[in-house]
Design a protein around this motif. Structure first.
Motif, PDB file in Angstrom:
ATOM      1  N   ALA A  60       0.934  -1.067   0.112  1.00 42.04           N
ATOM      2  CA  ALA A  60       0.116   0.032   0.047  1.00 42.04           C
ATOM      3  C   ALA A  60       0.739   1.187  -0.013  1.00 42.04           C
ATOM      4  O   ALA A  60       1.915   1.039   0.363  1.00 42.04           O
ATOM      5  N   ASN A  61       0.347   2.327  -0.638  1.00 38.40           N
ATOM      6  CA  ASN A  61       1.032   3.506  -0.698  1.00 38.40           C
ATOM      7  C   ASN A  61       0.132   4.618  -0.379  1.00 38.40           C
ATOM      8  O   ASN A  61      -0.942   4.669  -0.426  1.00 38.40           O
ATOM      9  N   GLU A  62       0.548   5.636   0.668  1.00 37.09           N
ATOM     10  CA  GLU A  62      -0.125   6.554   0.824  1.00 37.09           C
ATOM     11  C   GLU A  62      -1.033   7.373   0.047  1.00 37.09           C
ATOM     12  O   GLU A  62      -2.012   8.090   0.192  1.00 37.09           O
ATOM     13  N   ASP A  63      -0.353   7.263  -1.371  1.00 36.99           N
ATOM     14  CA  ASP A  63      -1.314   7.989  -2.391  1.00 36.99           C
ATOM     15  C   ASP A  63      -2.339   6.904  -3.054  1.00 36.99           C
ATOM     16  O   ASP A  63      -3.085   7.606  -3.879  1.00 36.99           O
ATOM     17  N   ASP A  64      -2.352   5.804  -2.659  1.00 34.16           N
ATOM     18  CA  ASP A  64      -3.365   4.913  -2.880  1.00 34.16           C
ATOM     19  C   ASP A  64      -4.906   5.350  -2.598  1.00 34.16           C
ATOM     20  O   ASP A  64      -4.930   6.123  -1.453  1.00 34.16           O
ATOM     21  N   ALA A  65      -5.996   5.014  -3.266  1.00 33.23           N
ATOM     22  CA  ALA A  65      -7.084   5.382  -2.797  1.00 33.23           C
ATOM     23  C   ALA A  65      -7.603   4.620  -1.453  1.00 33.23           C
ATOM     24  O   ALA A  65      -7.321   3.594  -1.516  1.00 33.23           O
ATOM     25  N   ILE A  66      -8.361   5.437  -0.746  1.00 31.46           N
ATOM     26  CA  ILE A  66      -8.921   4.609   0.546  1.00 31.46           C
ATOM     27  C   ILE A  66     -10.050   4.001   0.226  1.00 31.46           C
ATOM     28  O   ILE A  66     -10.968   4.765  -0.444  1.00 31.46           O
ATOM     29  N   THR A  67     -10.276   2.758   0.390  1.00 29.18           N
ATOM     30  CA  THR A  67     -11.468   2.050  -0.145  1.00 29.18           C
ATOM     31  C   THR A  67     -11.689   0.962   1.246  1.00 29.18           C
ATOM     32  O   THR A  67     -10.998   0.696   1.820  1.00 29.18           O
ATOM     33  N   LEU A  68     -12.992   0.862   1.247  1.00 32.10           N
ATOM     34  CA  LEU A  68     -13.327   0.188   2.137  1.00 32.10           C
ATOM     35  C   LEU A  68     -13.555  -1.404   1.716  1.00 32.10           C
ATOM     36  O   LEU A  68     -14.189  -1.780   0.554  1.00 32.10           O
ATOM     37  N   SER A  69     -13.121  -2.283   2.662  1.00 34.51           N
ATOM     38  CA  SER A  69     -13.372  -3.629   2.146  1.00 34.51           C
ATOM     39  C   SER A  69     -14.764  -4.075   2.235  1.00 34.51           C
ATOM     40  O   SER A  69     -15.764  -3.598   2.480  1.00 34.51           O
ATOM     41  N   SER A  70     -14.988  -5.355   1.660  1.00 33.94           N
ATOM     42  CA  SER A  70     -16.494  -5.671   1.553  1.00 33.94           C
ATOM     43  C   SER A  70     -16.738  -5.886   2.833  1.00 33.94           C
ATOM     44  O   SER A  70     -16.049  -6.084   3.862  1.00 33.94           O
ATOM     45  N   LEU A  71     -18.138  -6.015   3.148  1.00 36.33           N
ATOM     46  CA  LEU A  71     -18.674  -6.169   4.482  1.00 36.33           C
ATOM     47  C   LEU A  71     -18.412  -7.513   5.134  1.00 36.33           C
ATOM     48  O   LEU A  71     -18.273  -7.577   6.475  1.00 36.33           O
ATOM     49  N   ASP A  72     -18.094  -8.428   4.364  1.00 34.89           N
ATOM     50  CA  ASP A  72     -17.767  -9.799   5.094  1.00 34.89           C
ATOM     51  C   ASP A  72     -16.436  -9.898   5.288  1.00 34.89           C
ATOM     52  O   ASP A  72     -15.821 -10.989   5.920  1.00 34.89           O
ATOM     53  N   ASP A  73     -15.595  -8.890   4.978  1.00 29.94           N
ATOM     54  CA  ASP A  73     -14.021  -8.938   5.371  1.00 29.94           C
ATOM     55  C   ASP A  73     -14.117  -8.933   7.231  1.00 29.94           C
ATOM     56  O   ASP A  73     -14.551  -7.934   7.607  1.00 29.94           O
ATOM     57  N   PRO A  74     -13.438  -9.593   7.642  1.00 29.87           N
ATOM     58  CA  PRO A  74     -13.389  -9.684   9.397  1.00 29.87           C
ATOM     59  C   PRO A  74     -12.622  -8.286   9.731  1.00 29.87           C
ATOM     60  O   PRO A  74     -12.791  -7.981  11.154  1.00 29.87           O
ATOM     61  N   LEU A  75     -11.674  -7.878   8.748  1.00 34.30           N
ATOM     62  CA  LEU A  75     -11.245  -6.460   9.235  1.00 34.30           C
ATOM     63  C   LEU A  75     -12.035  -5.281   8.896  1.00 34.30           C
ATOM     64  O   LEU A  75     -11.446  -4.055   9.337  1.00 34.30           O
ATOM     65  N   HIS A  76     -13.034  -5.374   8.618  1.00 39.16           N
ATOM     66  CA  HIS A  76     -14.165  -3.992   7.988  1.00 39.16           C
ATOM     67  C   HIS A  76     -14.064  -3.325   9.001  1.00 39.16           C
ATOM     68  O   HIS A  76     -14.111  -2.069   8.683  1.00 39.16           O
ATOM     69  N   ASN A  77     -14.761  -3.479  10.171  1.00 35.18           N
ATOM     70  CA  ASN A  77     -14.998  -2.642  11.397  1.00 35.18           C
ATOM     71  C   ASN A  77     -13.689  -1.557  11.602  1.00 35.18           C
ATOM     72  O   ASN A  77     -13.884  -0.746  12.042  1.00 35.18           O
TER      73      ASN A  77
END
Length: 93
Positions: A60-77
């Motif tokens: 990951a790079n700080e210039d990458d877009a911030i995106t939410l993982s899918s809701l079923d990703d255990p790290l989503h919250n």
């Protein structure tokens, strides 16, 4: 430096609502306390690579877009709480 957060896969998986409320409320409390000072201190906020979701290259790079993982990703919250922390940091800045 604000490095505090609920971490650890077991905690994230076993109590996801606590992760959200703890991380977000603690961030807000730290930023608000700093803002109330006559000479506000600088607060350094540590985010997480989790805010970038799944990447193609595992990097990951700080210039990458911030995106939410899918809701079923255990790290989503956890990712949501860190993205919210970033937004709070910008709001108080």
């Amino acid at each position: 430096y604000h490095l505090a957060a609920t971490i650890g896969m077991f905690k994230v998986l076993s109590n996801p609502i606590n992760v959200l409320t703890n991380n977000i409320n603690c961030c807000e409390a730290i930023f608000e306390a700093a803002a109330q000072k006559k000479n506000p201190p600088v607060v350094f906020f540590a985010s997480s690579s989790s805010v970038y979701g799944q990447t193609q290259s595992n990097e990951a790079n700080e210039d990458d877009a911030i995106t939410l993982s899918s809701l079923d990703d255990p790290l989503h919250n956890y990712a949501v709480s860190k993205i919210t922390g970033e937004a709070l940091a910008l709001a108080y800045y």
